[in-house]
Design a protein around this motif. Structure first.
Motif, PDB file in Angstrom:
ATOM      1  N   ILE A   1      30.213 -27.617 -22.758  1.00  0.00           N
ATOM      2  CA  ILE A   1      31.130 -29.133 -22.377  1.00  0.00           C
ATOM      3  C   ILE A   1      30.266 -30.179 -23.619  1.00  0.00           C
ATOM      4  O   ILE A   1      31.239 -31.058 -24.368  1.00  0.00           O
ATOM      5  CB  ILE A   1      30.980 -29.435 -21.312  1.00  0.00           C
ATOM      6  N   LYS A   2      28.775 -29.720 -23.651  1.00  0.00           N
ATOM      7  CA  LYS A   2      28.222 -30.999 -24.484  1.00  0.00           C
ATOM      8  C   LYS A   2      28.582 -30.310 -26.371  1.00  0.00           C
ATOM      9  O   LYS A   2      29.247 -31.950 -26.860  1.00  0.00           O
ATOM     10  CB  LYS A   2      26.778 -30.572 -24.233  1.00  0.00           C
ATOM     11  N   GLY A   3      29.176 -29.552 -26.238  1.00  0.00           N
ATOM     12  CA  GLY A   3      29.609 -29.079 -27.822  1.00  0.00           C
ATOM     13  C   GLY A   3      31.129 -29.641 -27.764  1.00  0.00           C
ATOM     14  O   GLY A   3      30.766 -30.111 -28.508  1.00  0.00           O
ATOM     15  N   LEU A   4      31.351 -29.901 -26.923  1.00  0.00           N
ATOM     16  CA  LEU A   4      33.027 -29.990 -27.024  1.00  0.00           C
ATOM     17  C   LEU A   4      32.478 -31.691 -27.120  1.00  0.00           C
ATOM     18  O   LEU A   4      34.171 -31.949 -27.734  1.00  0.00           O
ATOM     19  CB  LEU A   4      34.005 -29.273 -25.409  1.00  0.00           C
ATOM     20  N   LEU A   5      32.304 -32.266 -26.618  1.00  0.00           N
ATOM     21  CA  LEU A   5      31.845 -33.996 -26.632  1.00  0.00           C
ATOM     22  C   LEU A   5      31.389 -34.224 -27.064  1.00  0.00           C
ATOM     23  O   LEU A   5      30.896 -35.392 -26.967  1.00  0.00           O
ATOM     24  CB  LEU A   5      32.219 -34.326 -24.647  1.00  0.00           C
ATOM     25  N   ASP A   6      30.460 -33.593 -28.104  1.00  0.00           N
ATOM     26  CA  ASP A   6      29.770 -34.521 -29.202  1.00  0.00           C
ATOM     27  C   ASP A   6      28.714 -34.683 -28.268  1.00  0.00           C
ATOM     28  O   ASP A   6      27.903 -36.151 -28.870  1.00  0.00           O
ATOM     29  CB  ASP A   6      29.725 -35.236 -30.340  1.00  0.00           C
ATOM     30  N   ASN A   7      27.774 -34.212 -27.291  1.00  0.00           N
ATOM     31  CA  ASN A   7      26.429 -34.623 -26.827  1.00  0.00           C
ATOM     32  C   ASN A   7      26.767 -35.634 -26.156  1.00  0.00           C
ATOM     33  O   ASN A   7      26.487 -36.873 -25.974  1.00  0.00           O
ATOM     34  CB  ASN A   7      25.664 -34.652 -27.448  1.00  0.00           C
ATOM     35  N   PHE A   8      28.476 -36.198 -25.999  1.00  0.00           N
ATOM     36  CA  PHE A   8      27.985 -37.356 -25.143  1.00  0.00           C
ATOM     37  C   PHE A   8      27.342 -38.695 -26.208  1.00  0.00           C
ATOM     38  O   PHE A   8      27.626 -39.873 -25.755  1.00  0.00           O
ATOM     39  CB  PHE A   8      27.757 -38.126 -23.861  1.00  0.00           C
ATOM     40  N   GLU A   9      27.743 -38.140 -27.571  1.00  0.00           N
ATOM     41  CA  GLU A   9      27.278 -39.566 -28.296  1.00  0.00           C
ATOM     42  C   GLU A   9      28.302 -41.150 -28.314  1.00  0.00           C
ATOM     43  O   GLU A   9      27.973 -42.394 -28.452  1.00  0.00           O
ATOM     44  CB  GLU A   9      27.586 -39.548 -29.698  1.00  0.00           C
ATOM     45  N   GLU A  10      29.808 -40.448 -27.951  1.00  0.00           N
ATOM     46  CA  GLU A  10      30.485 -41.311 -28.428  1.00  0.00           C
ATOM     47  C   GLU A  10      30.811 -42.083 -27.258  1.00  0.00           C
ATOM     48  O   GLU A  10      30.733 -41.701 -25.554  1.00  0.00           O
ATOM     49  CB  GLU A  10      31.971 -41.101 -28.355  1.00  0.00           C
ATOM     50  N   PRO A  11      30.441 -43.739 -27.042  1.00  0.00           N
ATOM     51  CA  PRO A  11      30.147 -44.398 -25.287  1.00  0.00           C
ATOM     52  C   PRO A  11      31.303 -44.499 -25.135  1.00  0.00           C
ATOM     53  O   PRO A  11      32.929 -44.011 -25.480  1.00  0.00           O
ATOM     54  CB  PRO A  11      29.984 -45.697 -26.148  1.00  0.00           C
ATOM     55  N   GLY A  12      31.593 -44.098 -23.757  1.00  0.00           N
ATOM     56  CA  GLY A  12      32.892 -44.084 -23.108  1.00  0.00           C
ATOM     57  C   GLY A  12      33.548 -42.685 -23.004  1.00  0.00           C
ATOM     58  O   GLY A  12      34.425 -43.143 -21.480  1.00  0.00           O
ATOM     59  N   LEU A  13      32.631 -42.170 -23.637  1.00  0.00           N
ATOM     60  CA  LEU A  13      33.575 -40.801 -23.465  1.00  0.00           C
ATOM     61  C   LEU A  13      33.445 -40.134 -21.317  1.00  0.00           C
ATOM     62  O   LEU A  13      34.314 -39.394 -21.365  1.00  0.00           O
ATOM     63  CB  LEU A  13      33.080 -39.709 -24.396  1.00  0.00           C
ATOM     64  N   GLY A  14      32.706 -40.199 -20.772  1.00  0.00           N
ATOM     65  CA  GLY A  14      32.115 -39.282 -19.925  1.00  0.00           C
ATOM     66  C   GLY A  14      31.179 -39.492 -19.186  1.00  0.00           C
ATOM     67  O   GLY A  14      29.840 -39.970 -20.178  1.00  0.00           O
ATOM     68  N   PHE A  15      30.978 -38.533 -18.711  1.00  0.00           N
ATOM     69  CA  PHE A  15      29.425 -38.197 -18.553  1.00  0.00           C
ATOM     70  C   PHE A  15      29.638 -36.779 -17.187  1.00  0.00           C
ATOM     71  O   PHE A  15      30.398 -36.753 -16.298  1.00  0.00           O
ATOM     72  CB  PHE A  15      28.638 -39.588 -17.653  1.00  0.00           C
ATOM     73  N   MET A  16      28.548 -36.219 -17.496  1.00  0.00           N
ATOM     74  CA  MET A  16      28.159 -34.641 -16.593  1.00  0.00           C
ATOM     75  C   MET A  16      26.694 -34.861 -16.337  1.00  0.00           C
ATOM     76  O   MET A  16      25.563 -35.373 -16.267  1.00  0.00           O
ATOM     77  CB  MET A  16      28.533 -34.450 -17.746  1.00  0.00           C
ATOM     78  N   PHE A  17      27.004 -34.065 -14.631  1.00  0.00           N
ATOM     79  CA  PHE A  17      25.302 -34.289 -14.391  1.00  0.00           C
ATOM     80  C   PHE A  17      25.262 -33.345 -13.287  1.00  0.00           C
ATOM     81  O   PHE A  17      26.344 -32.653 -13.247  1.00  0.00           O
ATOM     82  CB  PHE A  17      24.960 -35.759 -13.333  1.00  0.00           C
ATOM     83  N   VAL A  18      24.580 -32.764 -13.606  1.00  0.00           N
ATOM     84  CA  VAL A  18      23.942 -31.089 -12.605  1.00  0.00           C
ATOM     85  C   VAL A  18      23.309 -31.250 -11.310  1.00  0.00           C
ATOM     86  O   VAL A  18      22.011 -32.354 -11.623  1.00  0.00           O
ATOM     87  CB  VAL A  18      23.407 -29.802 -13.191  1.00  0.00           C
ATOM     88  N   VAL A  19      23.633 -30.544 -10.305  1.00  0.00           N
ATOM     89  CA  VAL A  19      22.607 -31.208  -8.717  1.00  0.00           C
ATOM     90  C   VAL A  19      22.872 -29.932  -7.942  1.00  0.00           C
ATOM     91  O   VAL A  19      23.343 -28.820  -8.508  1.00  0.00           O
ATOM     92  CB  VAL A  19      23.322 -32.265  -7.886  1.00  0.00           C
ATOM     93  N   PRO A  20      21.575 -29.138  -8.139  1.00  0.00           N
ATOM     94  CA  PRO A  20      20.882 -27.874  -7.363  1.00  0.00           C
ATOM     95  C   PRO A  20      21.866 -27.952  -5.911  1.00  0.00           C
ATOM     96  O   PRO A  20      22.523 -28.908  -5.670  1.00  0.00           O
ATOM     97  CB  PRO A  20      19.557 -28.021  -6.640  1.00  0.00           C
ATOM     98  N   VAL A  21      22.807 -26.675  -5.084  1.00  0.00           N
ATOM     99  CA  VAL A  21      23.490 -26.188  -3.986  1.00  0.00           C
ATOM    100  C   VAL A  21      21.860 -25.509  -3.342  1.00  0.00           C
ATOM    101  O   VAL A  21      22.142 -24.192  -3.686  1.00  0.00           O
ATOM    102  CB  VAL A  21      24.861 -25.261  -4.688  1.00  0.00           C
ATOM    103  N   VAL A  22      22.783 -26.157  -2.357  1.00  0.00           N
ATOM    104  CA  VAL A  22      21.359 -25.304  -1.167  1.00  0.00           C
ATOM    105  C   VAL A  22      21.884 -25.242  -0.560  1.00  0.00           C
ATOM    106  O   VAL A  22      21.820 -23.261   0.078  1.00  0.00           O
ATOM    107  CB  VAL A  22      20.743 -26.486  -0.196  1.00  0.00           C
TER     108      VAL A  22
END
Length: 117
Positions: free
Chosen positions: A84-105
């Protein structure tokens, strides 16, 4: 286990994101969403930081897509996040979006939950 959330402002990339999940044999859910920055701008709320947000939002669609999934291994998480980071150029373009990861218990309603819990 990990939950991966991607808020995608560039909805034109949605098909490519779905293709990445398909290639990794990972199911995902996509929902329509809207950020509060856009809502505040539409209501003409005067917040100093919104001047910068306005520049990011102008010319974009008012809504975005939120894609989320749960993966069961560090390797699968790393693979899909890197793609995903590769497809979205490491989110370098402002406003493109954002991603986060959280553990699932705990996770229920999947085939794997029977094996793990």
């Amino acid at each position: 286990m990990y939950a991966i959330f991607l808020v995608l402002n560039d909805v034109y990339k949605l098909d490519e994101v779905h293709e990445l999940f398909y290639e990794e044999e990972i199911g995902a859910t996509t929902i329509d969403s809207q950020g509060m920055g856009n809502v505040l701008l539409n209501h003409h709320v005067n917040v100093p930081m919104l001047a910068n947000v306005r520049k990011l939002i102008e010319g974009r669609k008012p809504y975005n897509k939120t894609i989320f999934t749960v993966v069961d291994s560090e390797e699968k998480k790393r693979s899909i996040v890197d793609k995903i980071k590769g497809l979205l150029d490491n989110f370098e373009e402002p406003g493109l979006g954002f991603m986060f990861v959280v553990p699932v218990v705990e996770c229920y309603g999947t085939k794997k939950d029977i094996e793990k819990y």
